[in-house]
Design a protein around this motif. Structure first.
Motif, PDB file in Angstrom:
ATOM      1  N   VAL A  29     -10.123 -29.803  30.622  1.00  0.00           N
ATOM      2  CA  VAL A  29      -9.914 -28.706  29.526  1.00  0.00           C
ATOM      3  C   VAL A  29     -10.171 -29.323  28.120  1.00  0.00           C
ATOM      4  N   LEU A  30      -9.602 -30.621  27.968  1.00  0.00           N
ATOM      5  CA  LEU A  30      -9.817 -31.237  26.869  1.00  0.00           C
ATOM      6  C   LEU A  30     -11.432 -31.487  26.411  1.00  0.00           C
ATOM      7  N   GLU A  31     -12.121 -31.799  27.232  1.00  0.00           N
ATOM      8  CA  GLU A  31     -13.545 -31.946  27.006  1.00  0.00           C
ATOM      9  C   GLU A  31     -14.311 -30.462  26.670  1.00  0.00           C
ATOM     10  N   ALA A  32     -13.914 -29.453  27.309  1.00  0.00           N
ATOM     11  CA  ALA A  32     -14.185 -28.120  27.037  1.00  0.00           C
ATOM     12  C   ALA A  32     -13.946 -27.800  25.617  1.00  0.00           C
ATOM     13  N   ILE A  33     -12.802 -28.173  25.353  1.00  0.00           N
ATOM     14  CA  ILE A  33     -12.077 -27.786  23.736  1.00  0.00           C
ATOM     15  C   ILE A  33     -12.842 -28.691  22.850  1.00  0.00           C
ATOM     16  N   ARG A  34     -13.112 -29.819  23.362  1.00  0.00           N
ATOM     17  CA  ARG A  34     -14.039 -30.915  22.279  1.00  0.00           C
ATOM     18  C   ARG A  34     -15.472 -30.358  22.181  1.00  0.00           C
ATOM     19  N   GLU A  35     -16.207 -29.779  23.171  1.00  0.00           N
ATOM     20  CA  GLU A  35     -17.420 -29.130  22.967  1.00  0.00           C
ATOM     21  C   GLU A  35     -17.296 -28.018  21.886  1.00  0.00           C
ATOM     22  N   ARG A  36     -16.593 -27.165  22.197  1.00  0.00           N
ATOM     23  CA  ARG A  36     -16.161 -26.107  21.007  1.00  0.00           C
ATOM     24  C   ARG A  36     -14.706 -25.426  21.245  1.00  0.00           C
ATOM     25  N   PRO A  37     -14.142 -25.000  20.194  1.00  0.00           N
ATOM     26  CA  PRO A  37     -12.688 -24.613  20.497  1.00  0.00           C
ATOM     27  C   PRO A  37     -12.635 -23.362  21.131  1.00  0.00           C
ATOM     28  N   ARG A  38     -11.668 -23.333  22.130  1.00  0.00           N
ATOM     29  CA  ARG A  38     -11.465 -22.194  22.825  1.00  0.00           C
ATOM     30  C   ARG A  38     -10.059 -21.761  23.134  1.00  0.00           C
ATOM     31  N   SER A  39     -10.008 -20.563  23.549  1.00  0.00           N
ATOM     32  CA  SER A  39      -8.790 -19.920  24.019  1.00  0.00           C
ATOM     33  C   SER A  39      -8.128 -20.345  25.468  1.00  0.00           C
ATOM     34  N   VAL A  40      -7.079 -20.202  25.865  1.00  0.00           N
ATOM     35  CA  VAL A  40      -6.584 -20.364  27.528  1.00  0.00           C
ATOM     36  C   VAL A  40      -7.733 -19.478  28.011  1.00  0.00           C
ATOM     37  N   ASP A  41      -7.908 -18.254  27.665  1.00  0.00           N
ATOM     38  CA  ASP A  41      -8.473 -17.218  28.303  1.00  0.00           C
ATOM     39  C   ASP A  41     -10.018 -17.472  28.687  1.00  0.00           C
ATOM     40  N   GLU A  42     -10.513 -18.197  27.598  1.00  0.00           N
ATOM     41  CA  GLU A  42     -12.110 -18.659  27.707  1.00  0.00           C
ATOM     42  C   GLU A  42     -11.783 -19.989  28.577  1.00  0.00           C
ATOM     43  N   LEU A  43     -11.021 -20.711  28.600  1.00  0.00           N
ATOM     44  CA  LEU A  43     -11.122 -21.926  29.461  1.00  0.00           C
ATOM     45  C   LEU A  43     -11.070 -21.557  30.902  1.00  0.00           C
ATOM     46  N   MET A  44     -10.262 -20.353  31.035  1.00  0.00           N
ATOM     47  CA  MET A  44      -9.978 -19.822  32.617  1.00  0.00           C
ATOM     48  C   MET A  44     -11.525 -19.614  33.037  1.00  0.00           C
ATOM     49  N   VAL A  45     -12.136 -18.812  32.236  1.00  0.00           N
ATOM     50  CA  VAL A  45     -13.263 -18.189  32.734  1.00  0.00           C
ATOM     51  C   VAL A  45     -14.441 -19.512  32.837  1.00  0.00           C
ATOM     52  N   ASP A  69      -3.433 -25.962  17.192  1.00  0.00           N
ATOM     53  CA  ASP A  69      -3.409 -24.561  16.652  1.00  0.00           C
ATOM     54  C   ASP A  69      -3.664 -24.569  15.297  1.00  0.00           C
ATOM     55  N   ASP A  70      -4.773 -24.077  14.636  1.00  0.00           N
ATOM     56  CA  ASP A  70      -4.942 -24.159  13.389  1.00  0.00           C
ATOM     57  C   ASP A  70      -5.097 -22.671  12.656  1.00  0.00           C
ATOM     58  N   GLY A  71      -4.265 -21.805  13.534  1.00  0.00           N
ATOM     59  CA  GLY A  71      -3.983 -20.566  13.080  1.00  0.00           C
ATOM     60  C   GLY A  71      -5.294 -19.401  13.466  1.00  0.00           C
ATOM     61  N   THR A  72      -6.376 -19.986  13.896  1.00  0.00           N
ATOM     62  CA  THR A  72      -7.499 -18.995  14.363  1.00  0.00           C
ATOM     63  C   THR A  72      -6.959 -18.254  15.700  1.00  0.00           C
ATOM     64  N   ARG A  73      -7.132 -17.073  15.687  1.00  0.00           N
ATOM     65  CA  ARG A  73      -6.941 -16.188  16.781  1.00  0.00           C
ATOM     66  C   ARG A  73      -8.213 -15.500  17.245  1.00  0.00           C
ATOM     67  N   SER A  74      -8.278 -15.108  18.635  1.00  0.00           N
ATOM     68  CA  SER A  74      -9.255 -14.266  19.002  1.00  0.00           C
ATOM     69  C   SER A  74      -8.791 -13.514  20.219  1.00  0.00           C
ATOM     70  N   MET A  75      -9.592 -12.761  21.056  1.00  0.00           N
ATOM     71  CA  MET A  75      -8.897 -11.583  21.904  1.00  0.00           C
ATOM     72  C   MET A  75      -9.302 -12.069  23.424  1.00  0.00           C
ATOM     73  N   THR A  76      -8.251 -11.815  24.116  1.00  0.00           N
ATOM     74  CA  THR A  76      -8.683 -12.160  25.386  1.00  0.00           C
ATOM     75  C   THR A  76      -9.194 -11.044  26.078  1.00  0.00           C
ATOM     76  N   ARG A  80      -5.923  -8.750  24.106  1.00  0.00           N
ATOM     77  CA  ARG A  80      -4.683  -9.279  23.265  1.00  0.00           C
ATOM     78  C   ARG A  80      -5.075 -10.631  22.425  1.00  0.00           C
ATOM     79  N   LYS A  81      -4.223 -10.540  21.300  1.00  0.00           N
ATOM     80  CA  LYS A  81      -4.543 -11.713  20.442  1.00  0.00           C
ATOM     81  C   LYS A  81      -4.201 -13.044  21.224  1.00  0.00           C
ATOM     82  N   CYS A  82      -4.784 -14.030  20.927  1.00  0.00           N
ATOM     83  CA  CYS A  82      -4.624 -15.456  21.737  1.00  0.00           C
ATOM     84  C   CYS A  82      -5.015 -16.508  20.676  1.00  0.00           C
TER      85      CYS A  82
END
Length: 130
Positions: A29-45, A69-76, A80-82
């Motif tokens: 999970v950490l490696e994926a977030i280091r590759e690019r910022p992601r939401s939990v929903d994106e990590l799941m997929v 969390d730097d305040g950036t939000r995306s959509m699941t 829904r906002k995440c």
């Protein structure tokens, strides 16, 4: 972070879920977030993991200071906002949030201090845990 009556139990249940995770999941999970910022929903997929696994891994990584969390939000996928999670350059080590029992003990102590006539500054120290 929203404040709810169950917020303090979030840590306990997340810790239990984290402990039950297969080895290496948090690192993935950490490696994926280091590759690019992601939401939990994106990590799941992207990692083919369940929501509870991803969520508990991110929660633990956040509490350990590896992601933030730097305040950036995306959509699941459900619309829904995440939160979009970012990896820290250096882990930010800090005390974990207090549990519900710790907060209740602080409040009881602060009420006692107020009734005994202690200063507002002392009561603030009790409530903040300093």
């Amino acid at each position: 972070m929203r404040q709810t009556a169950n917020q303090s139990t979030r840590q306990e249940t997340s810790d239990e879920a984290f402990a039950a995770m297969p080895k290496g999941v948090a690192a993935r999970v950490l490696e994926a977030i280091r590759e690019r910022p992601r939401s939990v929903d994106e990590l799941m997929v992207d990692l083919a993991l369940s929501h509870s696994t991803c969520s508990s891994a991110v929660n633990k990584l956040m509490r350990l200071g590896f992601v933030f969390d730097d305040g950036t939000r995306s959509m699941t996928r459900a619309g829904r906002k995440c939160i979009v999670w970012y990896a820290s350059e250096q882990p930010v080590v800090g005390a974990p949030p207090p549990t519900r029992a710790e907060l209740e003990a602080r409040i009881a102590k602060a009420v006692g201090a107020l009734r005994s006539g202690y200063s507002a500054a002392f009561v603030e120290q009790i409530l903040t845990g300093r």
